[in-house]
Design an enzyme around this catalytic site. Structure first.
Site: not given
Length: 319
Positions: A38, A105
């Site tokens: 991330h 994402e």
């Protein structure tokens, strides 16, 4: 026998703390590990997001078991760079590294300033990236002029054998879509019926290699504390599925979360009794080749201690 892995959550813990945790996980009896990749946490309360690829080199050097990650090529990472990173880790740590490619994402990818593609376009980009990465890891020169652009790329530091290029998928549609190129599949969830459908969709499309499960859990000393830890650290599990890939900031996830105990329990195995938790993990993981456990609570040391003395022995009796 099913392998039991430890999940290292970069969104929640500083890289130095995760390094200690993964070393402890191996000592506690886990068979392998994986980590997230991330740029931002899901929630501001999580508060971290170290660079997974740097951490992987240190983690593999400090342990002896395999470690992989889920990553998203195509926007934040050019596929040539992903291939180079994969090749380097595999060359240094043969047979101990894997990567599962996903479509990503917006939370992590919006920072490039490029528009966030629709799902069909993200899927097409993922297929194109996987093809480029596969060719490069095989020692070929790669060119591409489609969803991603590549000009006469090749890798100069190659491992003796390429690492597995797996895929990440949640829906049955995506599981079937990645089957032609993936060398294994990882999915996430707790519902045995839904997980069985995803796994079967991959196999029905001639998907090869291992099928693996990442499972979120909150194992604490009391039921109340387990619910509270899940609410504090993993409330994004209650965000409507259609928004999970579209929201750009941790604050957006906080606004859309509805972390009632019932909603939290739908996506997280929550409890205080290790035997009960083991029963529920075993039910979800049935039919998989590996299950990776992600303790959503902050205290990883206490969790790993209970894994060594309670949870892992209970799980091995069931799996």
């Amino acid at each position: 026998m099913m392998r039991i892995g430890f999940h290292a959550s970069h969104e929640q813990h500083a890289p130095s703390a995760l390094l200690r945790d993964v070393v402890r996980a191996e000592q506690a009896g886990f068979d392998e590990a994986m980590c997230s990749d991330h740029l931002a946490p899901w929630l501001t309360a999580q508060g971290e997001s170290g660079f997974a690829w740097s951490w992987l080199g240190a983690a593999l050097a400090r342990t002896r078991f395999p470690i992989g990650l889920v990553t998203a090529p195509g926007q934040r990472y050019h596929p040539v760079i992903v291939a180079q990173a994969m090749a380097t880790l595999e060359e240094m740590f043969p047979g101990r590294f894997w990567a599962a490619l996903g479509s990503g994402e917006a939370l992590n990818e919006h920072v490039t300033g490029d528009p966030w593609p629709a799902k069909d376009d993200r899927d097409a980009r993922l297929i194109a990236c996987a093809a480029v990465i596969g060719r490069l890891l095989s020692g070929e020169q790669a060119d591409a002029d489609g969803p991603v652009r590549v000009h006469e790329a090749r890798l100069w530091s190659l491992p003796a054998s390429p690492p597995p290029v797996m895929a990440a998928a949640i829906s049955t549609h995506t599981a079937a879509l990645v089957a032609p190129w993936a060398e294994g599949l990882i999915t996430v969830g707790t519902d045995p019926a839904a997980l069985r459908e995803t796994r079967q969709a991959y196999r029905d499309a001639d998907g090869r290699g291992p099928v693996m499960l990442q499972l979120h859990l909150s194992l604490e000393q009391t039921e109340e504390r387990a619910v509270e830890a899940a609410r504090e650290q993993w409330a994004q599990a209650t965000v409507p599925p259609e928004l999970m890939w579209e929201l750009e900031q941790p604050e957006d996830f906080e606004r859309h979360a509805d972390p009632t105990a019932e909603r939290l329990r739908a996506g997280i195995v929550i409890g205080a009794d290790a035997d009960d938790i083991a029963d529920r993990i075993a039910a979800a993981a049935s039919g998989f080749d590996a299950v990776f456990l992600h303790q959503v609570g902050r205290d990883q040391s206490a969790f790993l201690e209970r894994c060594e003395t309670e949870l892992l022995p209970a799980l091995r009796r069931r799996l």
